[in-house]
Write an enzyme that holds these catalytic residues in place. Structure first.
Site, short mmCIF file in Angstrom:
data_model
loop_
_atom_site.label_atom_id
_atom_site.label_comp_id
_atom_site.label_asym_id
_atom_site.label_seq_id
_atom_site.Cartn_x
_atom_site.Cartn_y
_atom_site.Cartn_z
N TYR A 168 -7.18 2.88 5.49
CA TYR A 168 -5.82 2.37 5.35
C TYR A 168 -5.64 1.12 6.20
O TYR A 168 -5.09 0.11 5.73
CB TYR A 168 -4.82 3.44 5.76
CG TYR A 168 -3.39 2.97 5.71
CD1 TYR A 168 -2.64 3.07 4.54
CD2 TYR A 168 -2.77 2.41 6.83
CE1 TYR A 168 -1.33 2.63 4.49
CE2 TYR A 168 -1.47 1.96 6.79
CZ TYR A 168 -0.75 2.07 5.62
OH TYR A 168 0.56 1.63 5.57
N LEU A 225 0.81 -1.21 0.00
CA LEU A 225 0.00 0.00 0.00
C LEU A 225 0.85 1.26 0.00
O LEU A 225 0.44 2.28 -0.56
CB LEU A 225 -0.95 0.01 1.20
CG LEU A 225 -2.37 -0.47 0.88
CD1 LEU A 225 -2.38 -1.94 0.46
CD2 LEU A 225 -3.30 -0.26 2.06
N GLU A 226 2.03 1.20 0.61
CA GLU A 226 2.86 2.40 0.71
C GLU A 226 3.59 2.73 -0.59
O GLU A 226 3.72 3.91 -0.93
CB GLU A 226 3.87 2.26 1.85
CG GLU A 226 3.26 2.25 3.24
CD GLU A 226 2.65 3.59 3.62
OE1 GLU A 226 2.93 4.60 2.96
OE2 GLU A 226 1.86 3.61 4.58
N SER A 227 4.07 1.72 -1.29
CA SER A 227 4.87 2.01 -2.49
C SER A 227 4.69 0.99 -3.61
O SER A 227 5.52 0.93 -4.50
CB SER A 227 6.35 2.10 -2.12
OG SER A 227 6.87 0.82 -1.78
#
Length: 447
Positions: A361, A174-176
């Protein structure tokens, strides 16, 4: 690694869409003050250093960059004056003149950063739209591939920190997008711009000082310190203060390198972060449940915690038709109200919140980790005919609720506990299910 909570209507600034069907971009809601390169798996765990080995700054024969030269390289007159004033504060905070001058060589005021910061509240997306991307077939497949590729190092990280490898991989996804979109914004310029802007100047200046401390420690160079427009960095998007407090050197090379193509330090740092905030090994973040007819929706609150046995006594069972195992005290969460998926969430939900406080998230990380681990999709559906309220509509809803006698204690466009309580009271007054969900139908009734 902090974010503002979205309540029940999620304000999400997404980085973009899928790239050629191979990877999908970061799905971090950009409310915190975000290229898949295969690397060889590392098979052995090595010593961890919570703090990097401090090294003196390298002094070269280059002519020193003076404050006057720094100012001449920037384009905004007010920004130039701010940099000159900030230099003194940075030096008083322990940053050497050499490190400051090298870090600020070529620093620029980034107009686009301010535009991104100003426009966040206008991006609205429903929880189901968010999860459709967060746990898409592409992201699940890429997550399984990333887990297989890095299994040895992930097993070593899991053994050291007690955080399941699927959860670490899901955060990475999800972050990158598993390292594919780490961000290419110069962090010093971005944080300097946001500090000068002043809207959250104190917060961003603290991040800028932290970034300079990272550079002074020698973990990376100013040229390599890139990331998101809001200052998050590396594979799993640490902000500088979180990096200083929680990043680890898993490879044992004396640097906590979360920017390298090798994601070892970044993945271990994520596990270390979750572990430090109380991750419980073997306990799920949450499970899908089925609520009984006539359920008291006032019980659907993060403040109310009961054991799965006590919930079962009230008719709450797992979506699989079986009693929920005893994972400790849990709360009922309805991210889309009574007509959507119902969840029983446990302590690890709160731990993921420390990484990013948006419910969307946390559910995204949790659900993606489950899917990477082999579980299926949610059984219940979402109210897909509905849409998210815009920021302006949420403000209008708060004004109308307060005018009708259901005081939201302010008009800020955020659906927090006071607004949810007001929504429930209004819903009861008009015979609606009192689930506290800020829906378009609710707004229409208020109008």
């Amino acid at each position: 690694m902090r974010a503002l909570s979205f309540g029940l209507c999620f304000t999400l600034a997404l980085v973009g869409s899928a790239s050629a069907g191979l990877v999908e971009r970061s799905l971090r809601p950009e409310m915190r003050p975000s290229s898949e390169a295969p690397v060889a798996a590392q098979t052995a765990a090595v010593a961890v250093a919570i703090r990097p080995i401090a090294r003196p700054a390298v002094v070269t024969k280059e002519r020193a960059v003076t404050p006057a030269a720094i100012l001449a390289a920037t384009s905004n007159a007010g920004f130039k004056r701010w940099v000159s004033g900030f230099r003194g504060r940075a030096l008083r905070a322990g940053i050497s003149a050499t490190v400051f001058e090298r870090s600020f060589r070529g620093v620029q005021y980034l107009d686009n950063v301010i535009k991104r910061d100003r426009n966040q509240s206008e991006f609205s997306k429903t929880i189901w739209d968010y999860l459709d991307s967060a746990a898409s077939d592409t992201r699940i497949a890429n997550g399984k591939a990333a887990l297989a590729q890095h299994r040895a190092k992930l097993n070593a990280i899991e053994a050291r920190y007690g955080v399941e490898k699927e959860v670490v991989v899901a955060v990475w996804g999800l972050e990158s997008a598993y390292g594919a979109f780490r961000g290419n914004t110069p962090i010093v310029s971005a944080l300097a711009t946001l500090s000068y802007d002043g809207r959250r100047g104190q917060f961003f200046e603290s991040q800028l000082i932290a970034a300079l401390k990272i550079l002074q420690a020698g973990d990376t160079s100013p040229e390599n310190m890139t990331g998101s427009w809001a200052g998050a960095m590396g594979h799993t998007q640490f902000i500088p203060t979180s990096y200083l407090d929680y990043a680890v050197d898993f490879t044992g090379d004396g640097r906590r390198d979360i920017w390298a193509d090798d994601p070892s330090d970044a993945l271990a740092s994520t596990a270390a972060y979750l572990s430090r905030f109380g991750w419980e090994t073997g306990v799920p973040w949450g499970v899908e449940v089925t609520l009984p007819r006539g359920f008291d929706y006032d019980l659907a609150s993060r403040k109310i915690k009961k054991s799965p046995t006590d919930w079962a006594a009230l008719g709450v069972i797992g979506a699989n038709g079986k009693a929920v195992p005893n994972h400790g005290a849990g709360s009922i969460l309805l991210p889309a109200g009574a007509r959507g998926v119902a969840l029983m969430v446990f302590k690890n939900f709160k731990v993921i919140e420390r990484y990013n406080a948006a419910d969307a998230y946390v559910i995204g990380v949790g659900h993606l980790s489950d899917r990477i681990g082999g579980s299926g999709p949610f059984k219940a559906d979402w109210p897909r005919e509905d849409r998210a309220l815009t920021f302006v509509e949420r403000q209008q809803m708060q004004r109308l609720l307060s005018a009708a006698g259901f005081n939201t204690k302010g008009v800020d466009g955020k659906v927090g506990p006071k607004t949810i309580a007001a929504i429930k009271d209004f819903q009861r007054s008009v015979g609606m299910v009192p689930d506290g969900y800020a829906s378009l139908d609710l707004l229409k009734r208020l109008r």
